[in-house]
Design an enzyme around this catalytic site. Structure first.
Site, PDB file in Angstrom:
ATOM      1  N   TYR A 164       0.824  -1.220   0.000  1.00  0.00           N
ATOM      2  CA  TYR A 164       0.000   0.000   0.000  1.00  0.00           C
ATOM      3  C   TYR A 164       0.856   1.267   0.000  1.00  0.00           C
ATOM      4  O   TYR A 164       0.428   2.318  -0.464  1.00  0.00           O
ATOM      5  CB  TYR A 164      -0.934  -0.022   1.216  1.00  0.00           C
ATOM      6  CG  TYR A 164      -2.222   0.728   1.043  1.00  0.00           C
ATOM      7  CD1 TYR A 164      -3.005   0.561  -0.089  1.00  0.00           C
ATOM      8  CD2 TYR A 164      -2.675   1.581   2.037  1.00  0.00           C
ATOM      9  CE1 TYR A 164      -4.208   1.240  -0.226  1.00  0.00           C
ATOM     10  CE2 TYR A 164      -3.874   2.269   1.902  1.00  0.00           C
ATOM     11  CZ  TYR A 164      -4.641   2.091   0.772  1.00  0.00           C
ATOM     12  OH  TYR A 164      -5.823   2.765   0.644  1.00  0.00           O
ATOM     13  N   LYS A 204      -3.895   8.059   3.458  1.00  0.00           N
ATOM     14  CA  LYS A 204      -5.125   7.767   4.202  1.00  0.00           C
ATOM     15  C   LYS A 204      -5.035   8.277   5.644  1.00  0.00           C
ATOM     16  O   LYS A 204      -6.035   8.719   6.218  1.00  0.00           O
ATOM     17  CB  LYS A 204      -5.411   6.259   4.192  1.00  0.00           C
ATOM     18  CG  LYS A 204      -5.848   5.719   2.844  1.00  0.00           C
ATOM     19  CD  LYS A 204      -7.155   6.343   2.373  1.00  0.00           C
ATOM     20  CE  LYS A 204      -7.661   5.671   1.104  1.00  0.00           C
ATOM     21  NZ  LYS A 204      -8.891   6.318   0.582  1.00  0.00           N
TER      22      LYS A 204
END
Length: 255
Positions: free
Chosen positions: A154, A161
């Protein structure tokens, strides 16, 4: 029978595929009585085709959340269509390929900046662009992927995020005086277009096969969509700055 969004007018971003959380949010919102308007970028025609699969027609507006001109004209376009807004859904995230897939230590700042702008700062941009249409208050709901952990593959979307989650809290603080709530849904992995763009996404998603107390179906975005709709409704009138997990319970599991 009346729905929990009867009479509400909702703007939803990010409807790119029928498999997306945003699409199922729009579908459930319409089923629950809302009038829905969609935004799309960079291919509004793709969203217009997908929108035909919704229970009711939905207008599509082109919106690049990094473009000040697009943001500046948004309120006027939405006002012409709906008059005002009761809710806004932020389902937007992007990182260049060199910011994903195990390249964390070598990603240039330009790519990190793009990920942060599109995926985090845009929540503030979108909320402020829509704020004039929420004179009587409203609900802003975004989508995150649990930023408490460093996930495989990720990479810089993780810090993006985390920035999104912090941005939501600060928006909740500063927009509360206008009776505007700001919350996030932290969803488990879904086989959406965004997910498929992450190299090695299967390794990340496989965590749910081993740690989720509730069976998790990557092909079913509707539970997350229902969570978004719940936060758009009046059933959480005093909830703001919150992150609601719709992830099968993985967030609370130990090693």
């Amino acid at each position: 029978m009346s729905g929990i969004l009867d009479g509400k007018r909702i703007l939803i971003t990010g409807v790119l595929m029928e498999s997306s959380i945003a699409f199922h949010t729009a579908k459930v919102a319409q089923e629950q009585g809302a009038e829905v308007i969609l935004t799309a970028f960079p291919r509004p025609t793709l969203t217009e085709r997908i929108a035909k699969k919704l229970p009711k027609p939905a207008k599509v507006i082109e919106l690049d959340v990094t473009n000040d001109e697009h943001l500046g004209r948004l309120a006027g376009l939405v006002k012409d269509e709906l008059g005002s807004l009761d809710g806004v859904v932020h389902s937007i995230g992007f990182a260049p390929q060199d910011a994903l897939g195990g390249n964390f230590l070598n990603t240039p700042f330009e790519s990190v900046a793009t990920a942060m702008h599109v995926s985090a700062f845009s929540l503030k941009s979108l909320a402020m662009a829509c704020k004039p249409l929420m004179a009587d208050g409203g609900s802003v709901v975004g989508l995150t992927f649990d930023a408490q952990f460093a996930w495989p593959q990720y990479d810089w979307m993780g810090p993006a995020k985390a920035a999104l989650e912090a941005t939501s809290r600060y928006l909740a603080r500063d927009l509360g005086k206008d009776s505007i709530r700001c919350n996030l849904i932290s969803a488990g992995p879904i086989g959406s277009m965004a997910a498929k763009s992450i190299p090695g996404f299967g390794e990340l998603a496989d965590v749910w096969n081993h740690r989720s107390p509730l069976e998790w179906n990557m092909a079913d975005p509707e539970p997350a969509g229902r969570g978004v709709v719940a936060l758009l409704s009046d059933f959480f009138p005093k909830t703001t700055g919150e992150i609601i997990h719709v992830d099968g319970g993985v967030h609370m599991m130990g090693a």
